[in-house]
Design an enzyme around this catalytic site. Structure first.
Site, PDB file in Angstrom:
ATOM      1  N   LYS A 174      35.216  52.701  58.389  1.00 57.28           N
ATOM      2  CA  LYS A 174      36.026  51.919  57.454  1.00 57.28           C
ATOM      3  C   LYS A 174      35.181  51.563  56.230  1.00 57.28           C
ATOM      4  CE  LYS A 174      37.115  47.716  56.187  1.00 57.28           C
ATOM      5  NZ  LYS A 174      37.523  47.969  54.817  1.00 57.28           N
ATOM      6  N   GLU A 249      24.020  44.430  59.920  1.00 60.26           N
ATOM      7  CA  GLU A 249      23.062  44.375  58.795  1.00 60.26           C
ATOM      8  C   GLU A 249      23.698  43.462  57.765  1.00 60.26           C
ATOM      9  OE1 GLU A 249      20.234  45.672  59.061  1.00 60.26           O
ATOM     10  OE2 GLU A 249      20.521  47.164  60.634  1.00 60.26           O
ATOM     11  N   CYS A 283      21.164  43.914  49.256  1.00 58.57           N
ATOM     12  CA  CYS A 283      20.793  42.955  50.301  1.00 58.57           C
ATOM     13  C   CYS A 283      19.285  42.724  50.339  1.00 58.57           C
ATOM     14  CB  CYS A 283      21.285  43.456  51.647  1.00 58.57           C
ATOM     15  SG  CYS A 283      20.781  45.140  51.985  1.00 58.57           S
ATOM     16  N   GLU A 380      22.242  33.517  48.814  1.00 61.51           N
ATOM     17  CA  GLU A 380      22.313  34.890  48.303  1.00 61.51           C
ATOM     18  C   GLU A 380      23.320  34.914  47.154  1.00 61.51           C
ATOM     19  OE1 GLU A 380      24.291  37.953  50.709  1.00 61.51           O
ATOM     20  OE2 GLU A 380      22.626  39.280  50.224  1.00 61.51           O
TER      21      GLU A 380
HETATM   22  P1  NAP Z   1      31.879  41.932  53.176  1.00 61.51           P
HETATM   23  O1  NAP Z   1      32.876  41.204  52.392  1.00 61.51           O
HETATM   24  O2  NAP Z   1      31.346  41.323  54.411  1.00 61.51           O
HETATM   25  O3  NAP Z   1      32.529  43.347  53.504  1.00 61.51           O
HETATM   26  C1  NAP Z   1      31.846  44.351  54.213  1.00 61.51           C
HETATM   27  C2  NAP Z   1      32.847  45.229  54.940  1.00 61.51           C
HETATM   28  O4  NAP Z   1      33.509  44.438  55.917  1.00 61.51           O
HETATM   29  C3  NAP Z   1      33.936  45.792  54.029  1.00 61.51           C
HETATM   30  O5  NAP Z   1      34.291  47.075  54.479  1.00 61.51           O
HETATM   31  C4  NAP Z   1      35.074  44.800  54.265  1.00 61.51           C
HETATM   32  O6  NAP Z   1      36.359  45.334  53.992  1.00 61.51           O
HETATM   33  C5  NAP Z   1      34.901  44.557  55.759  1.00 61.51           C
HETATM   34  N1  NAP Z   1      35.598  43.372  56.245  1.00 61.51           N
HETATM   35  C6  NAP Z   1      36.061  42.309  55.551  1.00 61.51           C
HETATM   36  N2  NAP Z   1      36.677  41.442  56.380  1.00 61.51           N
HETATM   37  C7  NAP Z   1      36.601  41.947  57.625  1.00 61.51           C
HETATM   38  C8  NAP Z   1      37.039  41.523  58.901  1.00 61.51           C
HETATM   39  N3  NAP Z   1      37.690  40.368  59.081  1.00 61.51           N
HETATM   40  N4  NAP Z   1      36.785  42.303  59.979  1.00 61.51           N
HETATM   41  C9  NAP Z   1      36.098  43.466  59.831  1.00 61.51           C
HETATM   42  N5  NAP Z   1      35.676  43.924  58.640  1.00 61.51           N
HETATM   43  C10 NAP Z   1      35.910  43.184  57.546  1.00 61.51           C
HETATM   44  O7  NAP Z   1      30.601  42.295  52.310  1.00 61.51           O
HETATM   45  P2  NAP Z   1      30.552  42.991  50.881  1.00 61.51           P
HETATM   46  O8  NAP Z   1      30.983  41.998  49.866  1.00 61.51           O
HETATM   47  O9  NAP Z   1      31.251  44.314  50.917  1.00 61.51           O
HETATM   48  O10 NAP Z   1      29.006  43.308  50.752  1.00 61.51           O
HETATM   49  C11 NAP Z   1      28.112  42.342  50.343  1.00 61.51           C
HETATM   50  C12 NAP Z   1      27.337  41.760  51.507  1.00 61.51           C
HETATM   51  O11 NAP Z   1      26.797  42.800  52.304  1.00 61.51           O
HETATM   52  C13 NAP Z   1      26.150  40.962  51.039  1.00 61.51           C
HETATM   53  O12 NAP Z   1      26.037  39.775  51.791  1.00 61.51           O
HETATM   54  C14 NAP Z   1      24.969  41.866  51.340  1.00 61.51           C
HETATM   55  O13 NAP Z   1      23.755  41.213  51.509  1.00 61.51           O
HETATM   56  C15 NAP Z   1      25.422  42.573  52.557  1.00 61.51           C
HETATM   57  N6  NAP Z   1      24.709  43.850  52.712  1.00 61.51           N
HETATM   58  C16 NAP Z   1      23.762  43.954  53.690  1.00 61.51           C
HETATM   59  C17 NAP Z   1      23.043  45.126  53.839  1.00 61.51           C
HETATM   60  C18 NAP Z   1      21.995  45.254  54.909  1.00 61.51           C
HETATM   61  O14 NAP Z   1      21.639  46.367  55.240  1.00 61.51           O
HETATM   62  N7  NAP Z   1      21.509  44.163  55.494  1.00 61.51           N
HETATM   63  C19 NAP Z   1      23.284  46.210  53.003  1.00 61.51           C
HETATM   64  C20 NAP Z   1      24.243  46.076  52.025  1.00 61.51           C
HETATM   65  C21 NAP Z   1      24.963  44.882  51.885  1.00 61.51           C
HETATM   66  P3  NAP Z   1      37.101  44.998  52.594  1.00 61.51           P
HETATM   67  O15 NAP Z   1      36.276  45.584  51.544  1.00 61.51           O
HETATM   68  O16 NAP Z   1      38.398  45.662  52.763  1.00 61.51           O
HETATM   69  O17 NAP Z   1      37.178  43.499  52.502  1.00 61.51           O
END
Ligand code: NAP
Length: 476
Positions: A174, A249, A283, A380
């Site tokens: 997804k 992650e 991240c 963050e």
């Molecule tokens: P996010 O809002 O958590 O979304 C990540 C993924 O989860 C998207 O595909 C999102 O879908 C999905 N999602 C949202 N709600 C969900 C639910 N209730 N159940 C299951 N999946 C769900 O994060 P983001 O804004 O895309 O990315 C930013 C964050 O990712 C930051 O905090 C960053 O630090 C972290 N990140 C961490 C790493 C690492 O390796 N540690 C790498 C990259 C990013 P939708 O887009 O459809 O909402």
């Protein structure tokens, strides 16, 4: 260019059972780019059941040599499609083209690495009491759900999908709603290269609908997630109901620690890109800089000068270093942090404004005089904002570094070997680099301590996370 806009199910592009669509906006122009089909719960059920059939009917039992051959072919096909993949991320998330090409190449390299890993990951024989023979098996799990974010959509999808497939699982991927195009292209390219139908399904759609349906589906054996700590926590809670395996992650607030004995001039010149690359939406961004007080002023001067040289603009130009932020909402969120910093009296040594009238751009911003309780220091931001603070004492500095709930990445700059080793041991994070800002190596484990995550991506450690360990005792 032909944009993939339908679900990828059973080896072919399809419309959803529902009529839902998501409009993608090009963040560099603010113009609509494409309408992408959004999956619903019916599509999730169909995709998971079909993936389960593909696993039972062949993928799990495929000879290692054959699985290796298919994954190598996928890697080769990704390299042949490198420019197309790069253009898709350029258009949908404003990724600067030079970075987009590097990330497309990284995805291909990840498939190559795990193609080679298939036959090199196995169990052990264990000496036990006389009269018995004991061995372990590393077995595939079944269907794995991988949920990925929008900031590095293609490489992160690859570094979850490739080891899961190499270990003999089938995968439902997804992508984030803002960045589904390269994931859909991955499904299509992998199948054209020989991956059997059903082994990799790609379902764009909302997190609340598709994400939740995947995490709670009884046939999903593992959820591999990269994204925010908030959603990671929710996934862990839902997965706990039937003890699903999870790897997470999550977010970070990584330190960049510079001692006066380091080549601090080089650190000052290179550090801006350790936080501003990908417009700070990383991240691993080193967004808290700790400078030993004796070099604080000259370091800041060099750091700010290097920041002002960064080329912010049209991501299609090869010289561009920072593109726009991914969306109006993401920029608004970063600007809220800047408003808070202004109100608390932080000094803006550089940036803070919008450099272009069109597109979701934000200047790389350097904050000084930030308080330890300020949001910009603690939380963050996920935007191009860095806070710099001097320190006097190593132990006190380390207490402040480790006071963060996060523990993903970080850099230490020193030419003193003992100090490099001592501080590397003391910093509570999953990934560290000394005299460098690199965080990701395909061959090495990547992941976080504390609220930054659970489990590891990349390296051979990722293979462990996509298998169950079985112990077999045979009486002789
Ligand atoms: P996010 O809002 O958590 O979304 C990540 C993924 O989860 C998207 O595909 C999102 O879908 C999905 N999602 C949202 N709600 C969900 C639910 N209730 N159940 C299951 N999946 C769900 O994060 P983001 O804004 O895309 O990315 C930013 C964050 O990712 C930051 O905090 C960053 O630090 C972290 N990140 C961490 C790493 C690492 O390796 N540690 C790498 C990259 C990013 P939708 O887009 O459809 O909402």
């Amino acid at each position: 260019m032909n944009l993939p806009t339908q679900l990828f199910l059973d080896g072919t592009h399809r419309n959803s059972a529902s009529a839902h669509r998501t409009t993608l906006i090009n963040p560099a122009t603010e113009e609509p780019l494409a309408e992408v089909t959004a999956a619903d719960v019916t599509d999730v059920n169909a995709a998971v059941e079909s993936a389960q059939r593909a696993w039972e009917s062949g993928w799990r039992d495929l000879a290692p040599g054959k699985r290796t051959e298919i994954l190598f072919n996928v890697s080769r096909a990704l390299r042949e499609n490198l420019e197309r993949i790069a253009q898709l991320d350029l258009l949908s998330i404003g990724k600067p083209i030079s970075d987009a090409r590097d990330e497309a190449g990284l995805g291909a390299r990840v498939f190559e690495y795990y193609a080679g890993a298939v036959g090199k990951f196995f169990g052990q024989t264990i000496p036990v009491a006389r009269g018995g023979f004991d061995f372990t098996l590393r077995q595939s799990m079944g269907v794995v759900a991988t949920i990925v974010p929008w900031n590095f959509p293609f490489p992160i999808a690859c570094w979850k999908v490739a080891p899961a497939l190499a270990a003999g699982n089938c995968v439902v991927l997804k992508p984030a709603s803002l960045s589904p195009l390269t994931a859909l292209a991955l499904g299509e390219i992998a199948h054209a290269a020989g991956l059997p139908p059903g082994v990799l399904q790609v379902l764009p759609g909302s997190g609340a609908t598709v994400g939740d349906a995947l995490v709670t589906h009884p046939l999903i054996r593992k959820v591999s997630f990269t994204g925010s700590t908030e959603i990671g926590r929710r996934i862990m809670e839902l997965a706990s109901r039937d003890i699903k395996r999870v790897s997470l992650e999550l977010g970070g607030k990584s330190p960049n620690i510079i001692f006066s004995d380091a080549d601090w001039q080089r650190a000052a010149e290179t550090s801006p890109m350790s936080v501003f690359a990908n417009t700070g939406q990383d991240c691993c961004a080193r967004s808290r800089v700790f400078i030993e007080r004796s070099i604080y002023e000259p370091f800041v001067e060099k750091f700010v000068a290097a920041t002002k040289q960064l080329i912010v603009g049209d991501p299609s130009k090869p010289e561009t270093q920072l593109g726009p932020m991914v969306s109006a909402g993401q920029r608004a969120s970063a600007e809220e942090f800047l408003a808070d910093a202004r109100q608390r009296g932080s000094k803006f040594a550089s940036g803070g404004g919008r450099p272009h009238a069109k597109g979701f751009y934000l200047e790389p911003t350097v904050l000084l005089n930030v308080g330890k309780e300020d949001r910009c220091w603690r939380e963050e931001i996920f935007g191009p904002v860095v806070a710099i603070m001097p320190f006097d004492d190593e132990a006190q500095m380390l207490r402040e570094v480790n006071a963060s709930p996060y523990g993903l990445s970080g850099s230490i700059w020193t030419n003193n070997l003992q100090r490099a080793l001592r501080v590397s041991r003391a910093v509570q994070s999953g990934v560290l680099s000394v005299n460098s800002h690199s965080s990701v190596h395909v061959e090495a484990p990547f992941g976080g301590f504390k609220s930054s995550g659970l489990g590891r991506d990349l390296g051979m450690n990722a293979m462990e996370g996509y298998t169950e360990l079985k112990n077999v005792y045979v009486a002789e």
